[in-house]
Design a protein around this motif. Structure first.
Motif: not given
Length: 328
Positions: A162-166
């Motif tokens: 999640x954090x990387x995708x965002x």
């Protein structure tokens, strides 16, 4: 916390055998269903370590990648180009901050990451270890290197962490502006005077081999791709990204009258695949490992920035103390 310290190495496959089999099965089921993994969720150690390696290298590439173009801010032709390039370089450094923050959610501190960068223990994209001789070099980077970055990042923004995708969603939105700026700059020169056209063609000649290695080694040489794609950290292989890039940008390059310096480049009508001269992977490996034209220079600039900014970081941690700013 991150357990590798400053000697991060990829975990061996047998480490997976030590993972909780039930948790591992649940984890892989979530990924198969398209769910995002968040920092507090259980994850295999190999997944965590591969993510740290990949996001950290991406962050380093953004911050080092600002240097080849940054040297042209003071020499950009005209105030409009100067302002645009300054904004682009500022964006790239901002992208690094987003990515360092994403990597920190996995347990490795920013201080560790930057120390590993300066000491040469962490890698970054090899393309940023080559010199920018002319303004046209800067323009080619802004268009064609950033185009390659978008191909990679758009795919990976659909990944599992999640954090990387965002972070990638935000970065891709800004990279789209960089791409337009670079395209405008290259088209301006390619349709300009004979001297301008020659300058931009020579820049393309210098950078094409670096562009072809930008996506990483061929799939048969890559040691990480299989694991990264298994857990949807990486959504397309190096060769798939390279092929997608050629599909999109070979016609655009030819459309403005530039010649791609690869006499073997052609599309196989039977397979629909672009065939091209295989990049020099020995040179790629040499540059990645620190023996490129500008490796020492790039890391020297980064080291100087860390040393000169140390007093600011100390002051932020202890505002009441007195600090002496070092001479420039």
């Amino acid at each position: 916390m991150y357990g590798g310290g400053n000697t991060f190495e990829a975990t061996k496959a047998e480490d997976l055998e030590q993972e909780d089999a039930v948790k591992l099965a649940e984890f892989e089921a979530r990924i198969a269903q398209g769910e995002k993994i968040e920092p507090d969720d259980w994850m295999p150690r190999l997944y965590r370590m591969q993510l740290i390696r990949m996001i950290e290298q991406h962050a380093h590439s953004e911050i080092i990648g600002a240097l080849p173009e940054g040297t042209w801010i003071t020499r950009a032709p005209g105030f409009r180009r100067k302002l645009a390039l300054m904004a682009k370089v500022q964006d790239e450094v901002g992208h690094a901050q987003l990515l360092y923050s994403a990597a920190e959610t996995l347990g490795k501190s920013r201080e560790e990451m930057l120390t590993d960068l300066i000491n040469g223990k962490s890698k970054y994209s090899n393309v940023f270890n080559y010199p920018t001789y002319t303004w046209a070099d800067s323009c080619i980077i802004s268009w064609l290197i950033d185009a390659g970055a978008i191909v990679n990042q758009m795919a990976n923004s659909k990944g599992s962490y999640g954090p990387y995708c965002r972070a990638l969603e935000r970065i891709c939105a800004e990279e789209a502006f960089h791409l337009k700026y670079g395209h405008d700059s290259v088209v301006f020169m390619a349709t300009g005077s004979p001297a301008q056209r020659q300058m931009v063609q020579e820049a393309l000649n210098r950078w094409w081999s670096q562009i072809m290695t930008f996506f990483g080694p061929s799939d048969k040489l890559s040691v990480h791709t299989e694991t990264l794609m298994r857990w949807k950290v990486k959504m397309a292989s190096n060769d798939e990204c390279r092929q997608q890039y050629l599909d999109m940008y070979v016609p655009k390059i030819r459309e403005i009258g530039l010649t791609i310096p690869d006499p073997h480049l052609h599309k196989n009508e039977q397979t629909g695949q672009w065939e091209y001269t295989e990049p020099d992977w020995e040179e790629f490996r040499k540059v990645i490992n620190g023996d490129g034209p500008c490796n020492a220079e790039r890391l020297g600039v980064r080291r100087m920035a860390e040393e000169r900014g140390a007093w600011v970081r100390l002051a932020l941690k202890n505002p009441t103390a007195k600090y002496v700013r070092p001479l420039a």
